[in-house]
Design a protein around this motif. Structure first.
Motif, PDB file in Angstrom:
ATOM      1  N   VAL A  30       0.869  -1.165   0.000  1.00 57.53           N
ATOM      2  CA  VAL A  30       0.000   0.000   0.000  1.00 57.53           C
ATOM      3  C   VAL A  30       0.913   1.223   0.000  1.00 57.53           C
ATOM      4  N   ILE A  31       0.722   2.100  -0.984  1.00 55.07           N
ATOM      5  CA  ILE A  31       1.567   3.282  -1.101  1.00 55.07           C
ATOM      6  C   ILE A  31       0.715   4.546  -1.051  1.00 55.07           C
ATOM      7  N   ALA A  32       1.346   5.627  -0.629  1.00 54.88           N
ATOM      8  CA  ALA A  32       0.717   6.944  -0.647  1.00 54.88           C
ATOM      9  C   ALA A  32       1.507   7.813  -1.608  1.00 54.88           C
ATOM     10  N   ILE A  33       0.799   8.420  -2.558  1.00 64.06           N
ATOM     11  CA  ILE A  33       1.412   9.339  -3.509  1.00 64.06           C
ATOM     12  C   ILE A  33       0.858  10.722  -3.210  1.00 64.06           C
ATOM     13  N   SER A  34       1.756  11.645  -2.935  1.00 65.69           N
ATOM     14  CA  SER A  34       1.352  13.019  -2.627  1.00 65.69           C
ATOM     15  C   SER A  34       1.939  13.963  -3.667  1.00 65.69           C
ATOM     16  N   VAL A  35       1.091  14.804  -4.214  1.00 68.99           N
ATOM     17  CA  VAL A  35       1.531  15.841  -5.139  1.00 68.99           C
ATOM     18  C   VAL A  35       1.204  17.174  -4.478  1.00 68.99           C
ATOM     19  N   TYR A  36       2.242  17.948  -4.214  1.00 69.40           N
ATOM     20  CA  TYR A  36       2.070  19.213  -3.494  1.00 69.40           C
ATOM     21  C   TYR A  36       1.079  20.126  -4.204  1.00 69.40           C
ATOM     22  N   LEU A  41      -4.640  14.639  -7.022  1.00 71.24           N
ATOM     23  CA  LEU A  41      -3.604  13.701  -7.467  1.00 71.24           C
ATOM     24  C   LEU A  41      -2.909  13.016  -6.287  1.00 71.24           C
ATOM     25  N   SER A  42      -3.297  13.349  -5.067  1.00 71.17           N
ATOM     26  CA  SER A  42      -2.716  12.734  -3.877  1.00 71.17           C
ATOM     27  C   SER A  42      -3.633  11.604  -3.420  1.00 71.17           C
ATOM     28  N   ILE A  43      -3.113  10.366  -3.505  1.00 73.27           N
ATOM     29  CA  ILE A  43      -3.943   9.192  -3.211  1.00 73.27           C
ATOM     30  C   ILE A  43      -3.160   8.149  -2.417  1.00 73.27           C
ATOM     31  N   GLU A  44      -3.910   7.238  -1.802  1.00 73.13           N
ATOM     32  CA  GLU A  44      -3.345   6.075  -1.120  1.00 73.13           C
ATOM     33  C   GLU A  44      -4.007   4.857  -1.736  1.00 73.13           C
ATOM     34  N   LEU A  45      -3.197   3.873  -2.166  1.00 64.96           N
ATOM     35  CA  LEU A  45      -3.775   2.696  -2.821  1.00 64.96           C
ATOM     36  C   LEU A  45      -2.875   1.485  -2.709  1.00 64.96           C
ATOM     37  N   ARG A  46      -3.487   0.311  -2.929  1.00 60.70           N
ATOM     38  CA  ARG A  46      -2.768  -0.962  -2.904  1.00 60.70           C
ATOM     39  C   ARG A  46      -2.355  -1.319  -4.334  1.00 60.70           C
ATOM     40  N   ILE A  47      -1.121  -1.773  -4.485  1.00 64.90           N
ATOM     41  CA  ILE A  47      -0.631  -2.196  -5.805  1.00 64.90           C
ATOM     42  C   ILE A  47      -1.292  -3.518  -6.153  1.00 64.90           C
ATOM     43  N   LEU A  75       6.513   9.329 -12.227  1.00 61.04           N
ATOM     44  CA  LEU A  75       5.304  10.152 -12.171  1.00 61.04           C
ATOM     45  C   LEU A  75       5.615  11.613 -12.493  1.00 61.04           C
ATOM     46  N   PHE A  76       6.755  12.103 -12.023  1.00 55.36           N
ATOM     47  CA  PHE A  76       7.176  13.476 -12.315  1.00 55.36           C
ATOM     48  C   PHE A  76       7.266  13.691 -13.822  1.00 55.36           C
ATOM     49  N   GLU A  77       7.948  12.766 -14.502  1.00 57.69           N
ATOM     50  CA  GLU A  77       8.127  12.893 -15.955  1.00 57.69           C
ATOM     51  C   GLU A  77       6.787  12.857 -16.690  1.00 57.69           C
ATOM     52  N   TYR A  83       0.618  17.667 -17.929  1.00 56.26           N
ATOM     53  CA  TYR A  83      -0.388  18.311 -17.090  1.00 56.26           C
ATOM     54  C   TYR A  83       0.131  19.415 -16.180  1.00 56.26           C
ATOM     55  N   LEU A  84       1.268  19.227 -15.546  1.00 49.55           N
ATOM     56  CA  LEU A  84       1.751  20.184 -14.552  1.00 49.55           C
ATOM     57  C   LEU A  84       3.098  20.766 -14.971  1.00 49.55           C
ATOM     58  N   VAL A  85       3.391  21.972 -14.483  1.00 47.16           N
ATOM     59  CA  VAL A  85       4.640  22.635 -14.846  1.00 47.16           C
ATOM     60  C   VAL A  85       5.835  21.996 -14.150  1.00 47.16           C
ATOM     61  N   SER A  86       5.801  21.922 -12.822  1.00 44.06           N
ATOM     62  CA  SER A  86       6.899  21.327 -12.061  1.00 44.06           C
ATOM     63  C   SER A  86       6.330  20.667 -10.807  1.00 44.06           C
ATOM     64  N   PRO A  87       5.764  19.477 -10.965  1.00 46.59           N
ATOM     65  CA  PRO A  87       5.115  18.839  -9.820  1.00 46.59           C
ATOM     66  C   PRO A  87       6.120  18.409  -8.749  1.00 46.59           C
ATOM     67  N   SER A  88       5.713  18.552  -7.495  1.00 46.27           N
ATOM     68  CA  SER A  88       6.509  18.088  -6.369  1.00 46.27           C
ATOM     69  C   SER A  88       5.825  16.819  -5.843  1.00 46.27           C
ATOM     70  N   ILE A  89       6.450  15.667  -6.071  1.00 47.29           N
ATOM     71  CA  ILE A  89       5.824  14.378  -5.791  1.00 47.29           C
ATOM     72  C   ILE A  89       6.611  13.632  -4.733  1.00 47.29           C
ATOM     73  N   SER A  90       5.879  12.988  -3.816  1.00 49.73           N
ATOM     74  CA  SER A  90       6.535  12.078  -2.871  1.00 49.73           C
ATOM     75  C   SER A  90       5.743  10.774  -2.823  1.00 49.73           C
ATOM     76  N   VAL A  91       6.471   9.674  -2.728  1.00 47.58           N
ATOM     77  CA  VAL A  91       5.876   8.345  -2.632  1.00 47.58           C
ATOM     78  C   VAL A  91       6.362   7.720  -1.334  1.00 47.58           C
ATOM     79  N   SER A  92       5.428   7.227  -0.538  1.00 46.14           N
ATOM     80  CA  SER A  92       5.807   6.557   0.700  1.00 46.14           C
ATOM     81  C   SER A  92       5.057   5.231   0.821  1.00 46.14           C
ATOM     82  N   ILE A  93       5.638   4.326   1.571  1.00 48.39           N
ATOM     83  CA  ILE A  93       5.032   3.012   1.785  1.00 48.39           C
ATOM     84  C   ILE A  93       4.206   3.080   3.063  1.00 48.39           C
TER      85      ILE A  93
END
Length: 178
Positions: A30-36, A41-47, A75-77, A83-93
């Motif tokens: 289960v991961i959490a993806i956060s886009v500042y 676009l910030s979600i938590e889901l199971r692979i 995801l940044f690329e 869609y976005l100019v310069s997204p700030s993305i973090s992925v956590s478990i």
């Protein structure tokens, strides 16, 4: 000057080892993806079992076999291009995929993984050895479905009580004859 070069060599080797030991995502994590500043676009889901996730704007994205940092870059690329100019993305478990203990233990089954877990601790979580358990015939099958060089996939390997458990591992404790 020699000290500087020695220090530089130690630092470089440390970074390459850290990269080799980076956690690899797999089905069941289960991961959490956060886009500042982008709550949609910030979600938590199971692979899923296919190793993919369904991500807003991008559809299905293959994530199994990637480290969290590699997924951030991917995801940044994809988001930057369309869609976005310069997204700030973090992925956590949020939750690691489980490990499994079978054979001569009191409570065989699947158990939640914790970083730093060893074989002896995993057996303790499974209720410990039964009376018939062989403390020297313990085997592990590593989950190589997410490994890039899966040459030993599904191969049963003898293990020691002090060895480290990885998510998705199947630990088997054999029966003793005496």
């Amino acid at each position: 000057m020699l000290r500087f070069l020695s220090l530089l060599l130690v630092l470089i080797s440390g970074f390459s080892n850290a990269n080799e030991n980076a956690y690899v995502l797999g089905a069941g994590d289960v991961i959490a993806i956060s886009v500042y500043d982008e709550p949609d676009l910030s979600i938590e889901l199971r692979i899923g079992m296919s190793g993919t996730i369904s991500y807003p704007l991008l559809g299905d994205v293959q994530v199994a076999g990637l480290s969290p940092k590699e997924l951030e870059t991917k995801l940044f690329e994809k988001l930057k291009c369309s869609y976005l100019v310069s997204p700030s993305i973090s992925v956590s478990i949020v939750e690691y995929r489980p490990f499994y203990v079978t054979g001569e233990v009191e409570r065989p089954g699947s158990f939640p993984f914790h970083p730093g877990l060893t074989i002896d601790r995993a057996i303790s979580i499974a209720g410990g050895f039964t009376e018939r358990a062989s403390k020297s015939k313990i085997y592990v099958v590593h989950d190589h479905s997410v490994n890039r060089e899966s040459t030993k996939s599904g191969r049963k390997e003898r293990t020691e009580l002090s060895d480290v458990v990885r998510p998705g591992d199947v630990i088997t404790v054999e029966q003793s004859f005496f």
